[in-house]
Scaffold this motif. Sequence first.
Motif, mmCIF file in Angstrom:
data_model
loop_
_atom_site.group_PDB
_atom_site.id
_atom_site.type_symbol
_atom_site.label_atom_id
_atom_site.label_comp_id
_atom_site.label_asym_id
_atom_site.label_seq_id
_atom_site.Cartn_x
_atom_site.Cartn_y
_atom_site.Cartn_z
ATOM 1 N N ARG A 193 28.587 -19.153 81.249
ATOM 2 C CA ARG A 193 29.350 -18.086 81.892
ATOM 3 C C ARG A 193 29.637 -16.975 80.887
ATOM 4 N NH1 ARG A 193 30.109 -14.903 85.591
ATOM 5 N NH2 ARG A 193 32.192 -14.005 85.853
ATOM 6 N N LEU A 194 29.958 -17.395 79.663
ATOM 7 C CA LEU A 194 30.232 -16.404 78.622
ATOM 8 C C LEU A 194 29.015 -15.523 78.390
ATOM 9 C CD1 LEU A 194 32.097 -15.336 76.343
ATOM 10 C CD2 LEU A 194 31.034 -17.008 74.843
ATOM 11 N N ARG A 195 27.847 -16.160 78.316
ATOM 12 C CA ARG A 195 26.650 -15.366 78.055
ATOM 13 C C ARG A 195 26.370 -14.414 79.205
ATOM 14 N NH1 ARG A 195 21.981 -17.490 77.898
ATOM 15 N NH2 ARG A 195 22.547 -19.592 78.502
ATOM 16 N N ALA A 196 26.691 -14.830 80.431
ATOM 17 C CA ALA A 196 26.487 -13.947 81.581
ATOM 18 C C ALA A 196 27.447 -12.773 81.545
ATOM 19 C CB ALA A 196 26.671 -14.748 82.871
ATOM 20 N N VAL A 197 28.665 -13.052 81.084
ATOM 21 C CA VAL A 197 29.694 -12.009 81.053
ATOM 22 C C VAL A 197 29.448 -10.991 79.940
ATOM 23 C CG1 VAL A 197 32.101 -11.706 80.348
ATOM 24 C CG2 VAL A 197 31.538 -13.261 82.203
ATOM 25 N N ARG A 198 28.918 -11.516 78.825
ATOM 26 C CA ARG A 198 28.689 -10.628 77.679
ATOM 27 C C ARG A 198 27.767 -9.484 78.059
ATOM 28 N NH1 ARG A 198 27.524 -14.731 72.609
ATOM 29 N NH2 ARG A 198 29.693 -14.982 71.936
ATOM 30 N N TRP A 199 28.166 -8.332 77.738
ATOM 31 C CA TRP A 199 27.439 -7.091 77.950
ATOM 32 C C TRP A 199 27.493 -6.624 79.399
ATOM 33 C CZ3 TRP A 199 26.717 -5.330 73.302
ATOM 34 C CH2 TRP A 199 26.072 -4.099 73.111
ATOM 35 N N SER A 200 27.489 -7.552 80.393
ATOM 36 C CA SER A 200 27.487 -7.095 81.774
ATOM 37 C C SER A 200 28.900 -6.729 82.233
ATOM 38 C CB SER A 200 26.885 -8.150 82.707
ATOM 39 O OG SER A 200 27.583 -9.365 82.556
ATOM 40 N N SER A 201 29.905 -7.447 81.742
ATOM 41 C CA SER A 201 31.282 -7.058 82.059
ATOM 42 C C SER A 201 31.862 -6.186 80.957
ATOM 43 C CB SER A 201 32.170 -8.290 82.208
ATOM 44 O OG SER A 201 31.747 -9.078 83.264
ATOM 45 N N ALA A 202 31.588 -6.576 79.727
ATOM 46 C CA ALA A 202 32.128 -5.834 78.596
ATOM 47 C C ALA A 202 31.080 -5.749 77.495
ATOM 48 C CB ALA A 202 33.381 -6.542 78.060
ATOM 49 N N SER A 203 30.898 -4.566 76.936
ATOM 50 C CA SER A 203 29.917 -4.424 75.853
ATOM 51 C C SER A 203 30.584 -3.793 74.638
ATOM 52 C CB SER A 203 28.738 -3.581 76.313
ATOM 53 O OG SER A 203 29.182 -2.303 76.704
ATOM 54 N N ILE A 204 29.895 -3.865 73.522
ATOM 55 C CA ILE A 204 30.471 -3.392 72.261
ATOM 56 C C ILE A 204 29.624 -2.289 71.650
ATOM 57 C CG2 ILE A 204 31.238 -4.022 69.957
ATOM 58 C CD1 ILE A 204 31.788 -6.696 70.741
ATOM 59 N N VAL A 205 30.273 -1.313 71.079
ATOM 60 C CA VAL A 205 29.592 -0.283 70.297
ATOM 61 C C VAL A 205 30.060 -0.435 68.860
ATOM 62 C CG1 VAL A 205 29.349 2.184 69.920
ATOM 63 C CG2 VAL A 205 29.490 1.303 72.250
ATOM 64 N N PHE A 206 29.157 -0.852 67.994
ATOM 65 C CA PHE A 206 29.488 -0.969 66.571
ATOM 66 C C PHE A 206 29.182 0.336 65.862
ATOM 67 C CE2 PHE A 206 30.620 -5.256 66.296
ATOM 68 C CZ PHE A 206 29.747 -6.019 67.059
ATOM 69 N N GLN A 207 29.402 0.315 64.558
ATOM 70 C CA GLN A 207 28.977 1.460 63.750
ATOM 71 C C GLN A 207 27.460 1.427 63.687
ATOM 72 O OE1 GLN A 207 30.617 2.411 59.963
ATOM 73 N NE2 GLN A 207 32.340 1.022 60.303
ATOM 74 N N GLY A 208 26.802 2.203 64.521
ATOM 75 C CA GLY A 208 25.340 2.183 64.533
ATOM 76 C C GLY A 208 24.741 2.777 63.282
ATOM 77 N N ALA A 209 25.510 3.615 62.629
ATOM 78 C CA ALA A 209 24.991 4.277 61.431
ATOM 79 C C ALA A 209 24.641 3.274 60.352
ATOM 80 C CB ALA A 209 26.012 5.272 60.908
ATOM 81 N N GLN A 210 25.299 2.153 60.346
ATOM 82 C CA GLN A 210 24.995 1.143 59.326
ATOM 83 C C GLN A 210 23.881 0.238 59.839
ATOM 84 O OE1 GLN A 210 26.456 1.318 56.270
ATOM 85 N NE2 GLN A 210 27.272 3.188 57.115
ATOM 86 N N HIS A 211 24.180 -1.025 60.073
ATOM 87 C CA HIS A 211 23.095 -1.924 60.470
ATOM 88 C C HIS A 211 23.305 -2.473 61.861
ATOM 89 C CE1 HIS A 211 21.340 -1.913 56.492
ATOM 90 N NE2 HIS A 211 22.544 -1.941 56.025
ATOM 91 N N GLY A 212 23.855 -1.647 62.746
ATOM 92 C CA GLY A 212 24.111 -2.132 64.090
ATOM 93 C C GLY A 212 22.859 -2.295 64.926
ATOM 94 N N LEU A 213 21.768 -1.661 64.488
ATOM 95 C CA LEU A 213 20.515 -1.748 65.228
ATOM 96 C C LEU A 213 19.488 -2.531 64.429
ATOM 97 C CD1 LEU A 213 20.371 1.933 66.473
ATOM 98 C CD2 LEU A 213 20.657 -0.086 67.903
ATOM 99 N N ASN A 214 18.659 -3.289 65.135
ATOM 100 C CA ASN A 214 17.608 -4.064 64.482
ATOM 101 C C ASN A 214 16.572 -3.128 63.874
ATOM 102 O OD1 ASN A 214 15.391 -5.690 63.877
ATOM 103 N ND2 ASN A 214 15.799 -7.087 65.579
ATOM 104 N N PRO A 215 16.376 -3.159 62.570
ATOM 105 C CA PRO A 215 15.499 -2.171 61.930
ATOM 106 C C PRO A 215 14.038 -2.266 62.299
ATOM 107 C CG PRO A 215 16.717 -3.451 60.285
ATOM 108 C CD PRO A 215 16.968 -4.087 61.584
ATOM 109 N N VAL A 216 13.606 -3.417 62.798
ATOM 110 C CA VAL A 216 12.163 -3.534 63.022
ATOM 111 C C VAL A 216 11.770 -3.513 64.494
ATOM 112 C CG1 VAL A 216 11.790 -4.750 60.850
ATOM 113 C CG2 VAL A 216 12.181 -6.055 62.946
ATOM 114 N N ARG A 217 12.707 -3.130 65.361
ATOM 115 C CA ARG A 217 12.333 -3.009 66.764
ATOM 116 C C ARG A 217 12.634 -1.611 67.256
ATOM 117 N NH1 ARG A 217 14.574 -7.743 70.332
ATOM 118 N NH2 ARG A 217 13.199 -6.753 71.825
#
Lengths: 314, 344, 295
Positions: free
Chosen positions: A79-103
């Motif tokens: 249930r937690l995995r279903a709720v994650r991102w679909s009910s509530a999502s997170i915005v981190f500091q993307g400027a650092q390493h919030g995004l996967n560098p190789v995708r």
Amino acid sequence: MLELDELTVKYRIAGGEVPAVRGVSLSVPAGEALGLAGESGSGKSSVALALLRLLPRSADVGGRVLLDGEDVLSMKWGRLRAVRWSSASIVFQGAQHGLNPVRRIGDQIAEPLLVHKLASGAVADRRVQELLSQVGLPAWRARSYPHELSGGQRQRVMIAMALACEPQLIIADEPTTALDLMVQAQVLTLIRRLIADHGISLLMISHDLSVLADVCDRLAVMYAGRLVEVGPSSGEFRHPYSQALAAAFPTVGDPASRLAPRGLAGDPPDPQQLPGGCAFHPRCPVALETCATSDVQLRASGAGRTAACVLVGE
Amino acid sequence: MTADTTTAVEALEERPARHGLPRYAATKAGGALLSIAMVIVATFFLFRLLPGDPVRALAQGRNMTPEQLDLERARLGLDKPIPEQFLHFLQQTLSFDLGTSYEYKRPVVDLIGERIGSTLLLTGTALVMAVSLGLWQGARAGWKPGSRFDKVSTAVSLVLWSVPTFWLGLLLLMVFAAGIGPIPGIFPTRGSSSVDKPDGFAGVLDVAQHMVLPCLTLVAVVYAQYLLVMRSSVIDEVGQDYITTARAKGLRDDDVRRRHAVPNALLPTVTLVFMRIGFVVGGAVTVEAIFSWPGLGQLFYEAIRVPDFTLMQGTFLLITVSVIVMNTLADVVYHVLDPRVRSA
Amino acid sequence: MSTVAWVRRKRAAGRFWTDFRKQRAGVAGLVILAAAVVLALIAPLFIDAGVTNVVSGTGAKLAPPSPADPLGTDESGRSVLLMIWWGSRTSLLIGFLAALLSMVIGTVLGIAAGHFRGWVGAVILRITDWFLVLPSLVTALVLAAILGGSTATIIVAIGVTSWPSTARLIRAQTLAVEARPYIERSLALGAGHWHITTRHVLPNVAPLLLASTTLEVASAIVTESTLAFLGVSANKTSWGTMLRGSYDWGAATAGAWWYILVPGLCIVTVVMAFTLCGRALETVLNPRLRTRAHA
């Protein structure tokens, strides 16, 4: 929409525990934006991560986190995995390493759609284009890698990604901290517009009160793992710590503010060795004798405002 | 500046051109050629470092008259001045003539040609197994550091890392080939096929049976390294924010590991794996020597034992140049795989 | 001025020891290697080189362990126990000296590569990278075969093939140290190459050097035993030579497990001890490797 009920977070380390969050209760109604302010070590990032159970295994989380009425902390894993991102999502500091560098960016934005089976293939691609245009990035950027984008652009991607599953709540953890001021202004404007357009609740975390006041309707201030004040962002602060925090940034164009005394002596307390009584009293400019011995809870202090100070309230 | 203006500006931007690869490959190839040239020069001088002269070393333990020694000296061209020798050596080497073996009385390149297949078979198989196992296990161990899986994996790796290759080979020989106590020996003790050399599928099985022990020995020592390197790469990745983002998106733990952590951890690991290929080569030589596997390594070992300096020189040259070439290839492949480096 | 530096260094050493003590594996390694060194040093008090003499073998040939020869005998009837005890001196000595040589070359060239900018540094780096690519065992074998297998040449062979990784490490550290502001100040005050490298870089690099050397000794012992096993060492007493003997005389097929197991276990134990100790040193001296309390 979101309700925290006496949230506590303790980290287990060799030789004891670190109480990072010592009982935080707040609520964010649907469509509202709440800012959570505090210095490093105040526990605010722990609160953000605790909301979706993203803390490391060495963390013990207590209390309740009610997301649309359901307690996240006692949810089953599926249930937690279903709720994650679909009910509530997170915005981190993307400027650092919030995004996967190789995708590629597009793949990363589309990923939650695929995970939650909301779209795939061409439909997902169209959604990605839509999201990119909402945050002001050209469609061909979907094929780019994170390192090809500037800090501001990466932050927009993080925001686009957070909107992918049309969540009801977005948690933004220091979204503008590493950005230049001009870019910061752009990103904040973007956030304001998006949450208004989509009616999303926002919990924004920052150490910069002016940023929070810009976007959020209400502000909560944390110190040493507890809330010391909660109130509308347009009002004046009542707690000595909030006042000091607000005064720490000079007003551009106002000569008087340059000369006025600013900042606080001392450092935030070590969570493992908190001062007795009110945790703030060693640094408080108006501390009384009783502050060293008696702890204070939040109490009403003006229109829609609560503050945890002996000097406040009736 | 509003978001709309930003979009307009960006629409006018050109997409970045990708033209880094051919130039990069050319630079690396140039570097490799330089290294190879240095190896050729170094080899020449190395083999003439001998105190006294090589012929005297040859004569140890053998009854050779002074006339025979002189003949040998002339055959090796050692009576000529050094610059002339070097030119001759250079000419020979660049036309792929590595001289004639003293022991076999045949051209070195022929001997190499006969043996290289066996070495590639053994080393190739061992490498594939070591890399697969090492990287997979290292990733799982690094994902949950301190777990029982991790502790056991790390401990096993540290022990294998400390075990000399040849000793492990000896132990395996003793236990599985010769048999110990009640356990019978089930694997052959030497060579790559039985004396009667069966054909077809039976022949393949025969070779496979002979390959088990040497391959196992080589894998055991090499894979420990790969495991430890991959493990630390994964540990480095796990602390990054994008991993938390991936979890927050609702992915399963295994998927986060496989789709996000591992691809990022693979890049520095692959580089390190290829940088250490010299270590694998050393292991291959040892393993071929112990199990009498008829490959390049065993040829090199024989050359050292005799001592057959021409053969030694030739095989050394080939082995070293191969390692340089492989290293260069690895550099270029890494460049292709890592998007951050690709558009630089 | 120098007393302040000394007091600080002593206190740092004390802190280091407290941290190191917490690394249990490292302490175990240290204990084992200290025991090995002590045993090697006191050996002449009980036995002498004569124990390796082929004619001195008193026991039956390839006899299993018995009260007379607790670890069995080899093909000449010599006691395996006494042989490994005496052999420990060779293996440890060559291991230490080879590692030392490798360290010295690696440090000098590493600091030079990091300190000197321009073409000097570039050339040194190129040479280092070239050596790094060379397969170390193969090159060491060739060196040993060509130079003859005496103890000195074996040490040289190992030292000359294992210095590049140290050099790279030291170079990276040198670059990091020299990027610090006080180096710039030193240069402004007129400090020369020698002063900067010996007074500033070297002390900062020393702790990492210690960890690296310890690991290098482990590697050198393995290489030495491999060289001895493959027959390029003239040394008669090393553990590798003993294993060579076991191979040549068919101990595997004869079932003389003690002859194969014992010298090998000695190698593994000593090498593991150095490795654990070295890794513990690395952990203590490199804060990044320590487990973090929380994010």
